[in-house]
Design a protein around this motif. Sequence first.
Motif, PDB file in Angstrom:
ATOM      1  N   ASP B  51      34.017 -19.620  11.142  1.00  0.00           N
ATOM      2  CA  ASP B  51      33.329 -19.384   9.874  1.00  0.00           C
ATOM      3  C   ASP B  51      33.512 -17.914   9.477  1.00  0.00           C
ATOM      4  O   ASP B  51      32.870 -17.026  10.037  1.00  0.00           O
ATOM      5  CB  ASP B  51      31.849 -19.731  10.062  1.00  0.00           C
ATOM      6  N   LEU B  52      34.382 -17.671   8.508  1.00  0.00           N
ATOM      7  CA  LEU B  52      34.655 -16.285   8.107  1.00  0.00           C
ATOM      8  C   LEU B  52      33.485 -15.679   7.336  1.00  0.00           C
ATOM      9  O   LEU B  52      33.287 -14.457   7.358  1.00  0.00           O
ATOM     10  CB  LEU B  52      35.943 -16.218   7.269  1.00  0.00           C
ATOM     11  N   GLY B  53      32.712 -16.523   6.664  1.00  0.00           N
ATOM     12  CA  GLY B  53      31.519 -16.030   5.979  1.00  0.00           C
ATOM     13  C   GLY B  53      30.538 -15.431   6.993  1.00  0.00           C
ATOM     14  O   GLY B  53      30.007 -14.323   6.795  1.00  0.00           O
ATOM     15  N   ALA B  54      30.312 -16.137   8.100  1.00  0.00           N
ATOM     16  CA  ALA B  54      29.411 -15.641   9.148  1.00  0.00           C
ATOM     17  C   ALA B  54      29.990 -14.386   9.802  1.00  0.00           C
ATOM     18  O   ALA B  54      29.277 -13.399  10.019  1.00  0.00           O
ATOM     19  CB  ALA B  54      29.186 -16.737  10.189  1.00  0.00           C
ATOM     20  N   LEU B  55      31.284 -14.402  10.094  1.00  0.00           N
ATOM     21  CA  LEU B  55      31.930 -13.226  10.700  1.00  0.00           C
ATOM     22  C   LEU B  55      31.738 -11.981   9.829  1.00  0.00           C
ATOM     23  O   LEU B  55      31.456 -10.894  10.326  1.00  0.00           O
ATOM     24  CB  LEU B  55      33.437 -13.467  10.854  1.00  0.00           C
ATOM     25  N   HIS B  56      31.896 -12.182   8.517  1.00  0.00           N
ATOM     26  CA  HIS B  56      31.766 -11.080   7.565  1.00  0.00           C
ATOM     27  C   HIS B  56      30.326 -10.564   7.533  1.00  0.00           C
ATOM     28  O   HIS B  56      30.073  -9.356   7.600  1.00  0.00           O
ATOM     29  CB  HIS B  56      32.225 -11.552   6.193  1.00  0.00           C
ATOM     30  N   GLN B  57      29.361 -11.490   7.497  1.00  0.00           N
ATOM     31  CA  GLN B  57      27.941 -11.092   7.480  1.00  0.00           C
ATOM     32  C   GLN B  57      27.574 -10.317   8.739  1.00  0.00           C
ATOM     33  O   GLN B  57      26.712  -9.447   8.721  1.00  0.00           O
ATOM     34  CB  GLN B  57      27.058 -12.335   7.361  1.00  0.00           C
ATOM     35  N   LEU B  58      28.227 -10.651   9.845  1.00  0.00           N
ATOM     36  CA  LEU B  58      27.924  -9.991  11.120  1.00  0.00           C
ATOM     37  C   LEU B  58      28.686  -8.665  11.273  1.00  0.00           C
ATOM     38  O   LEU B  58      28.593  -8.012  12.307  1.00  0.00           O
ATOM     39  CB  LEU B  58      28.258 -10.932  12.285  1.00  0.00           C
TER      40      LEU B  58
END
Lengths: 426, 426
Positions: B51-58
């Motif tokens: 999940d790139l969205g989660a990676l980005h948020q983290l």
Amino acid sequence: MQITANDPKRISWLNVDKNSHFPIQNIPFGVFITKDDIITIGTRIGDYAIDLGALHQLGYFDGIPLTDDIFLQDTLNDFIADGRKTWRLVRNRIAEIFDTRNGALRDNPVHKDKVIFRMEDVEMQLPVAIGDYTDFYSSIEHATNVGTMFRDPNNALLPNWLHIPVGYHGRSSSIIPSGIPIHRPQGQTIPADSDTPVFGPSKLVDFELETAFITTAANHLGEPIPVNEAEEYIFGMVVFNDWSARDIQKWEYVPLGPFLAKNFASSISPWIVTLDALEPYRCAGPEPLKPQLEYLQYTGDKSFDIKLEVAIQPENGTPTTVAKSNFKYMYWNMSQQLAHHTVNGCPVNSGDMMGSGTISGKTPDSYGSMLELSWRGEKPVKLNDGTERKFINDNDTVIMTGYCDNGVTKIGFGEVSTKLLPVWKK
Amino acid sequence: MQITANDPKRISWLNVDKNSHFPIQNIPFGVFITKDDIITIGTRIGDYAIDLGALHQLGYFDGIPLTDDIFLQDTLNDFIADGRKTWRLVRNRIAEIFDTRNGALRDNPVHKDKVIFRMEDVEMQLPVAIGDYTDFYSSIEHATNVGTMFRDPNNALLPNWLHIPVGYHGRSSSIIPSGIPIHRPQGQTIPADSDTPVFGPSKLVDFELETAFITTAANHLGEPIPVNEAEEYIFGMVVFNDWSARDIQKWEYVPLGPFLAKNFASSISPWIVTLDALEPYRCAGPEPLKPQLEYLQYTGDKSFDIKLEVAIQPENGTPTTVAKSNFKYMYWNMSQQLAHHTVNGCPVNSGDMMGSGTISGKTPDSYGSMLELSWRGEKPVKLNDGTERKFINDNDTVIMTGYCDNGVTKIGFGEVSTKLLPVWKK
């Protein structure tokens, strides 16, 4: 639900010239930008652009189920997706708001200042994000003229033409609103008596006088739309100039159809006139010349009496009307086109656009393209400045218009006007 | 900027089977929905969806200029519009994050839980909102086979074919990702020795083995893209099944090209493999058989060695591979296609898709359609359950795959698998 917006007796408190295409009986939908760079969905009465986003924020649509931001958008797609019932409620309400007997907005200068703009103070945009664009080929006179010129005068119509509303896919990305200039396209053409193509500017740039309809979300993958339900999914219509480069087309189109000859530009009039507004001008189309398959058989009148005109305006000159045609000449109507398009289960979405194909009439002054008007260049068309045209010259502006007039009310589409600039240079 | 993500020596701390299409050297982009109904942009390593969205948020993409919500979207269009430099930065960073030498995510179970899903727990979506879809016709073997069957074996190629990367517009609305079943289309066909069409289910439903490329925003109306710059605007590729109904096509396609024979469905593999990832498999294409116009003349290798396969799996049966082909057989490459498409100024947007056309090789076992494999039905194709196919039967599943293997690294597209259901009934 009644289309009370069509009441021919209604008068607006906004001034409307008697020759205007936009009396209070029209109420088309479009998208415009104001001088303050606000983009909004709007309508038009006379020479006034009306900001529907502002009207909605001020509560004038109370009671109609609409999301808060439905008009604060740069395309009509979401509003169109709300469906016919909503379009009709909104259009009826707009008619009431601007009815001369209604003082709510008329007598509120603060509200008026937020809602009403002069047309010269706004810039019209493409009204929808067009997902898919399909062009049909539904004028028997046009298909016959082309077949006579390029194939066989005695067998001008191909065998499938009287059975199929022939259509093909076009390019959405190059559809532009009235007012955006275009460049003469370059491409491959084949010189006479040669088997090797050359590259360069098209020498045979042409217009095609068409209308197009804009759909709402109609079906899911796999599900056909019955011909008698098709109009439920048609939001409205525009006048459409399907620019064509005849020399590029001739060389490229076999066997998969026109491509670069068409996709350099296609221009539409910026106000979408609803099918509801066109209701008083409904009429019968031509009688079928051969029996049609059941999925194409419809009941009732499915055509509309829409007068169409094309003019050419040279640089620094005045326009000369070169053709007058009518949407009612179309052999295949919009309901048949949409039923055919979906009979295999092809899905149709909100904001899709479907062109009529060039609409020619029986007489030479009603032909919808220079190809036909000048008969391949053999009969040049005279303009009022004394010059002649076989096709379109650099810096000519092509102006198309369409309107309905039943002797009681006249409504129209305004115009689609596009200037052809010389070849693009870096 | 180097494509460090392609380092063949890099190993991921995620387990990757040696035959996987998705080693850490691939890093494709797609869109998926998790079991919790979260839709996100992601990539894949081995059998894990990331999940790139989660990676980005983290914070794992810190230092790369990206908007906060760039991956929290249901299509890749905005990310693609960010351009090649951004794609490369993101792909390189993903390679670093999952490199076996990097413990940042590897050793953080809370983060891993938010970012990593098993492939069987997610549902792949269409990766882009496809604005315009164009299909080319660029395999000389396919065009020759079709010309031999339907026209003249001695003049199988039409006069324009060796000069033009022939293409035509297709329908975006019916493009679906792998896994979505389709229905056998109905339509008009013309019985042998009759001049009157009949309506009913297509009897000749076929696949077409193709690839397609996805573009970024490339040009404005009027501006051509030079052939040697074209790859800058190609984000990546998918494997593409351009479903076709041969009997409908035969009757409808003159003179404007295929329409309902094609637009009932087109299926793509859900992971877009970037052109960057394909770089190690770059190769020369066929030598031109005739001189090409200057705007189509390119320097360097513009083709890619991508092995392609098609299998047919009957209901309750196992798949039989029926064809093996290769992208490198294409006579016209993607750079030439894009240069041709825009030479007239046609604008190309982020998320547009361009299909190769059926990719056939020289030998009969490399033909990319049942039309060619069964030679119009004259040579039925045997499946491993003993049954035969001339075309595709109801409830057959057609499975296409593509992969590159240079003996060092293997990367692939996964598959596009589509089941043909019987005719749709209300």
